[in-house]
Enzyme design. Sequence first.
Site, short mmCIF file in Angstrom:
data_model
loop_
_atom_site.label_atom_id
_atom_site.label_comp_id
_atom_site.label_asym_id
_atom_site.label_seq_id
_atom_site.Cartn_x
_atom_site.Cartn_y
_atom_site.Cartn_z
N SER A 140 -0.40 2.21 -0.32
CA SER A 140 0.33 0.95 -0.24
C SER A 140 1.62 1.21 0.52
O SER A 140 2.09 2.36 0.58
CB SER A 140 0.66 0.44 -1.65
OG SER A 140 1.61 -0.61 -1.63
N TYR A 153 3.14 1.96 -10.55
CA TYR A 153 2.51 1.66 -9.26
C TYR A 153 3.24 2.39 -8.13
O TYR A 153 2.61 3.04 -7.28
CB TYR A 153 2.52 0.15 -9.01
CG TYR A 153 1.77 -0.27 -7.77
CD1 TYR A 153 0.38 -0.39 -7.79
CD2 TYR A 153 2.44 -0.56 -6.58
CE1 TYR A 153 -0.32 -0.77 -6.65
CE2 TYR A 153 1.74 -0.95 -5.45
CZ TYR A 153 0.37 -1.06 -5.49
OH TYR A 153 -0.31 -1.43 -4.36
#
Length: 272
Positions: A140, A153
């Site tokens: 990401s 995350y």
Amino acid sequence: MKVAGKTAVVTGGGGGIGGAIALRLVEAGARVVVADLDGNAAEAVVGSIPENSRGAAIAVGVDVSDEGRIRELIERAEAEFGPVDMYFANAGIGGPVGLGDDAAWAATIDINVSAHVRAARLLVPGWLERGEGYFISTASAAGLLTQIGSSAYSVTKHAAVGFAEWLSVTYGDNGIRVSCLCPMGVETKLLRAGENSGDALGEAATRAVTSAGAVLTPDEAADIVMDAIDDERFLILPHPEVLEMYRRKGADYEKWLSGMRRYQTGLLQAAD
């Protein structure tokens, strides 16, 4: 790498970026195992393949937090289509908002990082023997920058980038190619998880991503991935502006951190 004739495994393939990549691979002539925790979703993706190409893909329900199930997945791919040439470690979860608890952290680490390590551990020896293999990690932009909202995350996506870098450094001269996908906003369930969390910080997380750049469709992201694989490019940035943000971060860390704090404050105030 030219994907025609190759055998590929795509985890998290039951929709979103993974599903779109699986369809693009079949279109390009690959044989594809579409793997997902939700076996029905994986079946739906295979069912959407044009009938004349449907024999080039199978669906498998699998939990990639379990190394034994990853082994079975790879063995199933080999039995159906031959040795795995490409592995898309695409399955991922958003993790808890805020600091989370140990159980939430463990689950996020298992899916977003350890699943990559386990798959590589199973695949790399064979790739070294054959002199060729391709590992594609979905991380990401949060793995290069930082995600407002979820600490787990952010940390696990940084770790995914780091592991992909290590694979490339360690095995890149032995025929093993590595790419790392680092998008910002792509229209998936994961993108909207924060705004549906009922937590102000989670809602800010979604707004941070959707306001930072264009929100792409999974198909748009998959097209960019396929072009990068053709070029064997390590860093895949569907949002090119991420690279400039990353450069600014490295050039002045203190300024970047204070700017991120101001940005977060503005997002939280906007929600009031």
